[in-house]
Design an enzyme around this catalytic site. Structure first.
Site, mmCIF file in Angstrom:
data_model
loop_
_atom_site.group_PDB
_atom_site.id
_atom_site.type_symbol
_atom_site.label_atom_id
_atom_site.label_comp_id
_atom_site.label_asym_id
_atom_site.label_seq_id
_atom_site.Cartn_x
_atom_site.Cartn_y
_atom_site.Cartn_z
ATOM 1 N N TYR A 1 0.856 -1.189 0.000
ATOM 2 C CA TYR A 1 0.000 0.000 0.000
ATOM 3 C C TYR A 1 0.885 1.230 0.000
ATOM 4 C CZ TYR A 1 -3.384 3.509 1.664
ATOM 5 O OH TYR A 1 -4.171 4.627 1.812
ATOM 6 N N ASP B 1 9.282 2.687 0.012
ATOM 7 C CA ASP B 1 8.220 3.343 0.765
ATOM 8 C C ASP B 1 8.389 2.934 2.221
ATOM 9 O OD1 ASP B 1 6.012 4.364 1.950
ATOM 10 O OD2 ASP B 1 4.551 3.441 0.598
ATOM 11 N N LYS C 1 3.962 8.760 9.004
ATOM 12 C CA LYS C 1 3.707 8.162 10.317
ATOM 13 C C LYS C 1 4.672 8.678 11.408
ATOM 14 C CE LYS C 1 0.778 4.689 8.443
ATOM 15 N NZ LYS C 1 0.865 3.986 7.167
HETATM 16 C C1 LIG Z 1 0.217 4.505 5.794
HETATM 17 C C2 LIG Z 1 1.016 4.293 4.562
HETATM 18 C C3 LIG Z 1 0.982 5.183 3.479
HETATM 19 C C4 LIG Z 1 0.022 6.340 3.417
HETATM 20 O O1 LIG Z 1 0.255 7.283 4.409
HETATM 21 P P1 LIG Z 1 -0.949 8.260 4.861
HETATM 22 O O2 LIG Z 1 -0.292 9.194 5.806
HETATM 23 O O3 LIG Z 1 -1.994 7.386 5.446
HETATM 24 O O4 LIG Z 1 -1.413 8.955 3.623
HETATM 25 C C5 LIG Z 1 1.856 4.981 2.429
HETATM 26 N N1 LIG Z 1 2.707 3.947 2.431
HETATM 27 C C6 LIG Z 1 2.760 3.066 3.433
HETATM 28 C C7 LIG Z 1 3.756 1.946 3.390
HETATM 29 C C8 LIG Z 1 1.899 3.195 4.525
HETATM 30 O O5 LIG Z 1 1.913 2.278 5.505
#
Ligand SMILES: *Cc1c(COP(=O)(O)O)cnc(C)c1O
Length: 428
Positions: free
Chosen positions: A145, A240, A268
């Protein structure tokens, strides 16, 4: 069973004015067959709901609260900044210090730009990689994701896996047409795709430890193999690290596994509980961004001073010696307890852990990609979730999310969790 009348009332009210009653879908608890708990306050390892019930929290706001909730150092930094103003739309010294701190911590980052969410970070990194290479396609992995921007919402992890929406309405064929989806941990599939169309691929974006289909560690050699293939085909490698950054090591998964991407996305933890994301990497790529380069990217609240002081205070805590050893120790304690509970109950389970992030898959199979993760018995997870909630332990309301341990969890908290799990497993 604790009384949650106030949560139930608030949920009814919420559903009238907020779609599904929540501002992010997984919070609605649909896949765990119960109703959401509305929170009132939190401190350390604990959260309290609107009815005054106390829980030991293993969600940590989905990752950011690695120090525990409302840490004093972060609160003090925010209080000091509040009196100085909350947003200027102009550069500040705080942003310089933040960028220096991130570059010092994360191996791949020479330059960094702040945004306001992980979604913005990944969306911007993809645009930058396309602008840098002049190519349009990119590769992502099934079950990873990367936020909810259109091109990235294809075969995309927990929220969608949980809801069972294969590809969401509202994303046009055009927006998804250049997104190539391959199985996670399958280097041969990547090699074949690049052999076929490597000259058209701008980037590979990957969660270096997958955290949105449960926790799935990279297979031996997977990340290094991606690095080698990207070098060979002139493809930008994007890690990511929105979850793994400052989580599995101060420098993220790239430090832990010793593989350096070209670009890194963060979110995060970096905001210390405020809405922050960031993307950074090699100078020659980052300098393609406006205003030095032609690739446009902007944000009214980017580098927001409140969020920056919070993030800086949190990073300062995480930079102290022994922090990651302590997180590893706590993670291992949780793993040991859960394994014992699984064994005692004789249930099928596959447990994964990388440092302070862990996942219990209710399957007998080894989980290494989305296909194997999807063999999990989600009804069993739902029963586990509800059993734990009744015992005052909060878990992510989905099989396909991580259980997070933080510095505020005491050994007693962790033991209370695994003892509750033992009770719940034995009744499954
Ligand atoms: C949570 C998450 C996102 C998106 O971040 P948001 O602050 O919710 O937009 C993107 N990549 C990864 C791996 C994530 O866990």
């Amino acid at each position: 069973m604790p009384d949650r009348n106030k949560s139930a009332e608030l949920f009814e009210a919420a559903k009238r004015v907020i779609p599904g009653g929540v501002n992010s879908p997984v919070r609605a608890f649909r896949s765990v067959g119960t109703e959401p708990v509305f929170y009132h306050h939190a401190k350390g390892s604990r959260v309290w709901d609107a009815d005054g019930n106390e829980y030991i929290d293993f969600v940590g706001s989905w990752g950011p609260m690695i120090l525990g909730h409302a840490p004093d150092t972060v609160l003090d930094a925010v209080r000091r900044q509040l009196d100085l103003g909350t947003s200027y739309g102009a550069p500040t010294e705080i942003e310089v210090r933040m960028a220096e701190a991130v570059a010092a911590a994360v191996p791949s980052i020479e330059m960094v730009r702040m945004v306001s969410s992980g979604t913005e970070a990944t969306m911007s990194a993809i645009r930058l990689a396309r602008g840098f290479t002049g190519r349009e396609k990119f590769i992502k992995f099934d079950g990873n994701y990367h936020g909810h921007s259109d091109a990235l919402l294809v075969a995309a992890g927990s929220g969608l896996l949980t809801l069972g929406i294969p590809s969401t309405p509202g994303v046009t064929k055009g927006a998804a047409a250049d997104t190539v989806v391959l199985p996670y941990n399958d280097l041969d599939a990547v090699a074949a795709a690049l052999a076929a169309e490597g000259g058209e691929v701008a980037a590979i974006i990957v969660e270096p430890v997958a955290g949105n289909m449960g926790v799935v560690p990279p297979a031996d050699g997977f990340l290094q193999g991606l690095r080698d293939l990207c070098d060979r085909y002139g493809v930008v490698l994007i890690f990511d690290e929105v979850i793994t950054g400052f989580r599995v090591a101060l420098g993220g998964a790239q430090e832990r596994y010793g593989v350096t991407p070209d670009l890194t996305t963060l979110g995060k933890i970096i905001g210390g509980g405020f809405p922050v994301g960031a993307f950074g990497g090699k100078r020659e790529i980052m300098e393609r961004l406006a205003p030095v380069g032609p690739v446009y990217q902007a944000g009214t609240l980017s580098g927001n001073p409140i969020a920056m002081v919070a993030g800086l205070a949190l990073l300062a805590e995480l930079s102290k010696p022994g922090v990651y050893e302590e997180l590893e120790r706590k993670g291992a304690r949780l793993e040991t307890g859960l394994r014992a509970a699984v064994e005692a109950a004789g249930i099928d389970a596959y447990l994964t852990r990388v440092g302070s992030m862990a996942c219990m898959f209710f399957t007998a199979e080894e989980v290494r990609d989305w296909t194997s993760a999807a063999t999990s018995d989600t009804e069993r997870y739902a029963a586990y979730f509800r059993g734990m909630l009744e015992r005052g332990i909060t878990l992510a309301p989905s099989q396909f999310e991580a259980t997070f341990v933080g510095l505020a969890h005491t050994d007693d908290d962790i033991d209370a969790m695994t003892e509750a799990a033992a009770e719940v497993f034995s009744a499954l």
